[in-house]
Enzyme design. Structure first.
Site, mmCIF file in Angstrom:
data_model
loop_
_atom_site.group_PDB
_atom_site.id
_atom_site.type_symbol
_atom_site.label_atom_id
_atom_site.label_comp_id
_atom_site.label_asym_id
_atom_site.label_seq_id
_atom_site.Cartn_x
_atom_site.Cartn_y
_atom_site.Cartn_z
ATOM 1 N N ARG A 165 14.295 9.862 -2.726
ATOM 2 C CA ARG A 165 12.885 9.531 -2.443
ATOM 3 C C ARG A 165 12.546 9.697 -0.951
ATOM 4 N NH1 ARG A 165 13.505 9.260 -7.231
ATOM 5 N NH2 ARG A 165 12.573 7.769 -8.661
ATOM 6 N N SER A 239 8.091 2.344 -9.772
ATOM 7 C CA SER A 239 9.101 1.473 -9.142
ATOM 8 C C SER A 239 8.580 1.031 -7.778
ATOM 9 C CB SER A 239 10.412 2.229 -8.921
ATOM 10 O OG SER A 239 10.906 2.721 -10.135
ATOM 11 N N GLU A 335 9.654 1.244 -2.125
ATOM 12 C CA GLU A 335 9.536 2.683 -2.395
ATOM 13 C C GLU A 335 8.076 3.124 -2.246
ATOM 14 O OE1 GLU A 335 9.243 6.436 -4.504
ATOM 15 O OE2 GLU A 335 8.512 4.616 -5.460
#
Ligand code: FAD
Ligand code: EPU
Length: 339
Positions: A165, A239, A335
């Site tokens: 990510r 998420s 995130e």
């Protein structure tokens, strides 16, 4: 091109958070983007924020600047060789539509990334990933426009410094480049990736006897739909935290206290532990305070049941972060991009 003033961003973020932007400008070409940037009003107008589908942001306050909403479209095959097909897509194209186009045309490599919300432009920025595949695996190059220098630059896979990510666009060049288009390198010969999560199980449930990229895409769609909230119904950004990479020594200590702790290999020094499990163990799964909550089917997803503010969601994330730290000694990292 369209420029609006004092506009609510609620329809433009999948959390459904109410926040105002001083200006919201949409553009469909680089020329339109340049026209916006050339407007004397915006020469002094800082900060600027580049918006895609708004599915990975949490707005915690009004934005007193210029939001640039990228709507550059177009999907085309630009090249091919013996093994690959190169597909170029405008940054404003919807990601899942691009995946469906590739699956329908028999171009393999993206099928495990079906149903991820958002647009093409954010895909290298976030290095989106799911079910054993990340964008870096199919990325060929991106064109990006530098907001200050006003030039377009090409980024190869090495230039992007992809990680879990992560990419140069997220940190090193944060807010500097507008991604204009992305070219993906897809496979003519189909290699199936079914080892991750419940894909195999879902394919069996579907009665699939002959594997295909269409079947994998469908299986991924089914799994995702069964556990992730649809942002059109319940506000969320997927998420909220990353899965932490835990030092092996700490992991061994934790495993002796929690023999059932799920874990995945990462590198020689670290083990990946699902943040959803850590959060569930701290008792947050299904928790709700006002309209901010922790989703009952997936503890890693924070949700807005209606009128939660960005600060309420953020404060809940802080409480979760602290409790995981106190119980396990692991510091979770968000995130979602906090604005
Ligand atoms: P936005 O939210 O609009 O922006 C995200 C960031 O990218 C911002 O910092 C923004 O400034 C920047 N950005 C956007 N477009 C550009 C551009 N053209 N140029 C430069 N910077 C840009 N993600 C995964 O990786 N895997 C998943 O499985 C997954 N599942 C999800 C499930 C749900 C239900 C939801 C709501 C989200 C999920 N996500 C997942 C997160 C999200 O879908 C991805 O991060 C997606 O790539 C965000 O795209 P976007 O266009 O909505 O980006
Ligand atoms: N788990 C729990 N309780 C929960 C949720 C998860 O115990 O409430 C444990 C279970 O052991 C489960 C494991 O966590 O087996 C993994 O859960 P899941 O397969 O749902 O995936 P995840 O690790 O929570 C990651 C990505 C998702 C991606 C899926 C599938 C991150 C931060 N998230 O989630 O990406 O779709 O794997 O590959 O890496 C996103 O980035 O927004 C996102 C949704």
């Amino acid at each position: 091109m369209q420029i609006r003033e004092n506009i609510s961003l609620q329809p433009y973020n999948s959390f459904g958070i109410y926040a105002m932007a001083k200006y919201l400008a949409t553009f469909k070409t680089v020329a339109e983007l340049e026209e916006i940037l050339g407007n004397p009003k915006f020469k002094i107008q800082n900060p600027k924020f580049i918006l895609g589908g708004g599915s990975n942001i949490l707005l915690t306050q009004d934005f007193d600047g210029l939001v640039l909403k990228n709507e550059i479209g177009g999907i085309e095959v630009v090249n091919e060789d013996a093994e690959h097909i190169y597909v170029k897509a405008g940054a404003g194209e919807n990601w899942h539509n691009l995946v469906m186009y590739c699956v329908e045309n028999g171009f393999a490599g993206m099928e495990n990334l079906s149903l991820i919300p958002g647009n093409v432009g954010a895909s290298p920025m976030q290095n989106i990933g799911a079910y054993g595949v990340e964008v870096k695996d199919i990325f060929h190059e991106a064109e990006a426009y530098h907001l200050k220098d006003k030039h377009t630059r090409k980024f190869t896979v090495n230039d992007c410094e992809f990680g879990y990510r992560e990419s140069v666009f997220k940190h090193k060049y944060k807010g500097e480049f507008v991604i204009i288009s992305v070219t993906y390198r897809l496979h003519k010969k189909h290699v199936f990736n079914t080892s991750y999560g419940a894909i195999q199980q879902e394919l069996e449930k579907m009665g699939v006897t002959e594997l295909s990229i269409k079947a994998i895409s469908r299986a991924v769609i089914n799994i995702r739909s069964s556990k992730l909230p649809d942002p059109r119904v319940i506000g969320n950004a997927g998420s909220f935290f990353k899965n932490p990479q835990v030092d092996k020594k700490l992991f061994e200590q934790l495993q002796s206290q929690h023999p059932n702790i799920p874990h995945f290999p990462f590198d020689s020094m670290h083990v990946k532990v699902p943040a959803g499990w850590l959060i569930e163990q701290c008792g947050w799964k299904g928790y709700r305070k006002g309209d901010a909550g922790c989703y009952s089917k997936q503890a890693l997803v924070l949700v807005n049941y209606g009128n939660a503010s960005g600060s309420e969601i953020y404060n809940l994330s802080e409480e979760i972060l602290q409790s995981v730290k106190n119980k396990f000694g692991i510091e979770l990292e968000r995130e979602v991009n906090i604005i």
